[in-house]
Design a protein around this motif. Structure first.
Motif, PDB file in Angstrom:
ATOM      1  N   GLY A   1      -3.418  -3.467  -1.858  1.00 15.83           N
ATOM      2  CA  GLY A   1      -4.130  -4.402  -0.998  1.00 15.83           C
ATOM      3  C   GLY A   1      -3.335  -5.613  -0.575  1.00 15.83           C
ATOM      4  N   ALA A   2      -2.522  -6.171  -1.480  1.00 17.20           N
ATOM      5  CA  ALA A   2      -1.786  -7.398  -1.150  1.00 17.20           C
ATOM      6  C   ALA A   2      -0.520  -7.076  -0.381  1.00 17.20           C
ATOM      7  N   ALA A   3       0.240  -6.091  -0.855  1.00 13.75           N
ATOM      8  CA  ALA A   3       1.505  -5.755  -0.202  1.00 13.75           C
ATOM      9  C   ALA A   3       1.332  -4.687   0.872  1.00 13.75           C
ATOM     10  N   GLY A   4       0.190  -3.993   0.857  1.00 11.21           N
ATOM     11  CA  GLY A   4      -0.001  -2.875   1.764  1.00 11.21           C
ATOM     12  C   GLY A   4      -0.187  -3.288   3.212  1.00 11.21           C
ATOM     13  N   THR A   5       0.137  -2.368   4.102  1.00 12.16           N
ATOM     14  CA  THR A   5      -0.057  -2.618   5.527  1.00 12.16           C
ATOM     15  C   THR A   5      -1.531  -2.415   5.884  1.00 12.16           C
ATOM     16  N   ASP A   6      -1.926  -2.970   7.043  1.00 12.64           N
ATOM     17  CA  ASP A   6      -3.300  -2.800   7.506  1.00 12.64           C
ATOM     18  C   ASP A   6      -3.633  -1.325   7.701  1.00 12.64           C
ATOM     19  N   VAL A   7      -2.656  -0.559   8.188  1.00 12.22           N
ATOM     20  CA  VAL A   7      -2.890   0.867   8.435  1.00 12.22           C
ATOM     21  C   VAL A   7      -3.202   1.580   7.131  1.00 12.22           C
ATOM     22  N   ALA A   8      -2.416   1.279   6.078  1.00 14.23           N
ATOM     23  CA  ALA A   8      -2.647   1.902   4.773  1.00 14.23           C
ATOM     24  C   ALA A   8      -4.021   1.536   4.237  1.00 14.23           C
ATOM     25  N   MET A   9      -4.403   0.252   4.367  1.00 18.87           N
ATOM     26  CA  MET A   9      -5.699  -0.193   3.859  1.00 18.87           C
ATOM     27  C   MET A   9      -6.860   0.436   4.613  1.00 18.87           C
ATOM     28  N   GLU A  10      -6.704   0.594   5.919  1.00 19.12           N
ATOM     29  CA  GLU A  10      -7.767   1.200   6.716  1.00 19.12           C
ATOM     30  C   GLU A  10      -7.908   2.683   6.400  1.00 19.12           C
ATOM     31  N   THR A  11      -6.786   3.348   6.127  1.00 22.73           N
ATOM     32  CA  THR A  11      -6.794   4.789   5.893  1.00 22.73           C
ATOM     33  C   THR A  11      -7.292   5.135   4.497  1.00 22.73           C
ATOM     34  N   ALA A  12      -6.979   4.289   3.522  1.00 26.92           N
ATOM     35  CA  ALA A  12      -7.285   4.589   2.123  1.00 26.92           C
ATOM     36  C   ALA A  12      -8.783   4.526   1.845  1.00 26.92           C
ATOM     37  N   ASN A  13      -9.178   5.168   0.741  1.00 27.84           N
ATOM     38  CA  ASN A  13     -10.576   5.144   0.288  1.00 27.84           C
ATOM     39  C   ASN A  13     -10.801   4.097  -0.794  1.00 27.84           C
ATOM     40  N   VAL A  14      -9.701   3.710  -1.463  1.00 25.37           N
ATOM     41  CA  VAL A  14      -9.750   2.713  -2.538  1.00 25.37           C
ATOM     42  C   VAL A  14      -8.616   1.728  -2.300  1.00 25.37           C
ATOM     43  N   VAL A  15      -8.872   0.438  -2.531  1.00 30.46           N
ATOM     44  CA  VAL A  15      -7.845  -0.585  -2.323  1.00 30.46           C
ATOM     45  C   VAL A  15      -7.661  -1.381  -3.615  1.00 30.46           C
TER      46      VAL A  15
END
Length: 624
Positions: A539-553
């Motif tokens: 969540g902190a280092a991740g990109t917006d795309v990764a956060m939007e795609t993932a099911n858990v943050v």
């Protein structure tokens, strides 16, 4: 007075209605016992009306709008049936306990929701904006990107931004789950909703209010609350079918029992009413959502955000966890450990050319090269015709010459001389990734880059393996570098030299072992996150795309929380199964007692509604 009643009613209306219903039952009983029989039935009618109105209305709405029966209508029909054969008190007690059960269910679910909604109250309503030396207090909705905000000691930070002045420790537990305050100074990132410590900070706002990390958390929480897991959807479908079966059974009992069992007409109707009560699936329906919402709330407090109950259930069944390497198992902040020039080139020349090519890149290795060059105060030339080749490197023109920087494949994949190959292999044995720099067909040097493992990486993987989970690492690094890193952290299997599409193929292949969770942080991890059973983003280092795609943050980028999330999912599934088993057992015992025992309606109500309350409280165990 009206306002105070609304506030009171919104939270305690169910308990107030139950108390009034109880009061009228007591008055009815008193009237019948002490010679005022003319008031007995009217008081019971008031108890019925006050205690049962809401449930009757909800049941009728379901019947009219959805053409379906639910447990609310079953309970009301049972109470009316009891009254129709003279059992006013039994029917009233049924309404009373059913009302109490609904009130307690509402209260416990509200408590679960309050745990989650508390996140939404973290952002302050106002902030202090600096215009030169002038301070102006404005509402958070009026803030603009680029505003400079003054945050005094002990105040909550109103927006995401970068510290431009000051030094302080900031408590980020509300956002990232980190228990220890983090020191912040000029250049450090801060988040809306976190608590400033002992020093004043001036923060340059970098994101609009709707794009802050806190806003994303709120959005994820709202998604989680609205999305129902498969088990709950099944229960809701089952409730409609089961309710019809119970009504049919209640109709058949009066028709068949006098001939089959020999009961009297009055006894048959009474038994049918008891059957309506004890066979209703209230406890079954309440077995899932309180537990799931409690699990989501528990995870949110620990910095683990589930986008829905379905993913909390799914993560408990995971058999394989696949970790991206850079930025996930490692800090994602690589450093240049060595620069080896070839021919007439010097270390500084090779580094300067490499940094010039990487100036506009956001890749962690590119940033490491630029940091190293700037640390040596090297002159960086402007590069033109830059072209990135995802997974390989970059090429472009610097001072009239075309240079390439990246993996061996980018520069032609030619066979290296034995001495050079030995030197490269030695660097890779030390855990370095080797980056080649080339002009035309001539190699002018290599850069050795090494990432730093996250402190919790080794322990986190060990914990997952103890849980019986297969752990693999996916990386674009060379096989030798990846193997060394894999040995350091203790993964079961390493897949190296992967492009984004290769990661997708690997995730699909790992599906033969069971459900797969993918943990990643970058844009290139998004396809693998999407195709996995459960995608987990940093969540902190991740990109917006990764956060939007993932099911858990994971809000704190703490990969040790992966094992916690899986354990929480397993525990949630276990509690749901316990609740369902208990609810079925109680229904079975009560139904048998009705036909072969001597159970009365109040006892049946207590057993049925008591089991509903027990499964709700059982679900709330997951808040701990």
């Amino acid at each position: 007075m009206r306002t105070s009643w609304n506030i009171l009613g919104s939270r305690h209306k169910g308990l107030i209605v139950t108390a009034l219903s109880l009061g009228f039952i007591i008055l009815a009983w008193y009237s019948g016992k002490y010679g005022h029989a003319e008031f007995e039935v009217p008081f019971y009618l008031l108890a019925y009306a006050i205690g049962g109105y809401q449930k009757a209305w909800e049941g009728l709405q379901t019947l009219i709008k959805e053409k379906d029966l639910d447990v609310d209508l079953l309970m009301v029909l049972a109470a009316i049936g009891a009254a129709s054969i003279g059992f006013w008190r039994d029917g009233a007690i049924l309404i009373l306990i059913f009302s109490l059960s609904g009130a307690l269910e509402g209260y416990t679910l509200e408590r679960t929701n309050d745990e989650i909604k508390s996140i939404m109250k973290l952002r302050p309503e106002e902030a202090i904006v600096l215009h030169g030396n002038v301070e102006k207090r404005v509402r958070v909705e009026e803030l603009q990107q680029g505003d400079h905000l003054l945050v005094r000691p002990g105040e909550r930070i109103a927006a995401d931004g970068i510290v431009s002045e000051g030094f302080s420790s900031v408590n980020q537990a509300s956002i990232t789950g980190e228990s220890i305050p983090i020191d912040k100074s000029a250049g450090d990132e801060v988040f809306a909703g976190t608590m400033n410590g002992q020093g004043a900070l001036v923060i340059e706002m970098t994101k609009p209010a709707e794009a802050t990390l806190l806003a994303k958390i709120i959005h994820l929480v709202q998604e989680a609350q609205s999305e129902r897991p498969p088990s709950q959807l099944f229960m809701e479908r089952f409730e409609g079918i089961y309710a019809k079966i119970v009504v049919t059974g209640a109709v058949l009992i009066p028709v068949l029992s006098p001939f089959v069992i020999g009961w009297s007409w009055s006894e048959t109707i009474y038994k049918a009413m008891i059957f309506l009560v004890v066979a209703s699936p209230c406890a079954l329906v309440s077995s899932v959502m309180p537990a799931v919402l409690s699990g989501i709330s528990n995870g949110a407090r620990k910095g683990i955000l589930f986008k829905g109950g379905a993913y909390l259930e799914t993560i408990g069944d995971v058999s394989v966890v696949a970790f991206d390497k850079t930025g996930t198992l490692t800090e994602g902040i690589p450093r240049i450990t060595q620069v080896i020039p070839y021919g007439n080139y010097t270390e500084n020349e090779v580094l300067s050319i490499a940094a010039s090519l990487e100036t506009w890149s956001e890749h962690p290795i590119a940033k490491a090269i630029i940091r190293k060059a700037k640390g040596k105060n090297l002159h960086l030339s402007s590069a033109s015709k830059l072209e990135a080749v995802p997974g390989f490197g970059v090429h472009g023109i610097v001072e009239g010459q075309e240079y390439r920087i990246g993996k061996l494949d980018l520069i032609g994949g030619q066979k290296l001389p034995e001495e050079e190959m030995n030197a490269v292999q030695e660097l890779e044995k030390q855990g370095n990734t080797v980056i080649f720099v080339q002009v035309g067909n001539e190699r002018i040097g290599v850069l050795a880059v090494q990432d730093t493992l996250r402190p919790q990486a080794k322990e986190s993987i060990s914990r997952l393996k103890k849980m019986g989970i297969k752990v693999v690492m996916l990386t674009g690094d060379s096989s030798s570098t990846a193997k060394i890193m894999g040995e350091q952290v203790g993964v079961d299997q390493v897949y190296s030299e992967l492009l984004p599409e290769h990661k997708v193929d690997i995730i699909k292949k790992l599906g033969e072992y069971g459900k797969v969770a993918m943990v990643g942080d970058g844009v290139n991890d998004a396809p693998a996150l999407a195709v996995s059973s459960v995608g987990i983003a940093m969540g902190a280092a991740g990109t917006d795309v990764a956060m939007e795609t993932a099911n858990v943050v994971l809000m704190a980028d703490d990969i040790s929380k992966v094992s916690y999330a899986i354990a929480l999912g397993r525990r949630t599934t276990r509690v749901v199964k316990q609740n369902v088993t208990f609810a079925i057992a109680v229904i079975f015992v009560l139904v048998l007692s009705n036909f072969f025992g001597n159970i009365n309606l109040p006892l049946g109500v207590i057993g049925h509604e008591g089991s509903t309350i027990i499964v709700i409280i059982s679900g709330l165990r997951l808040l701990r």
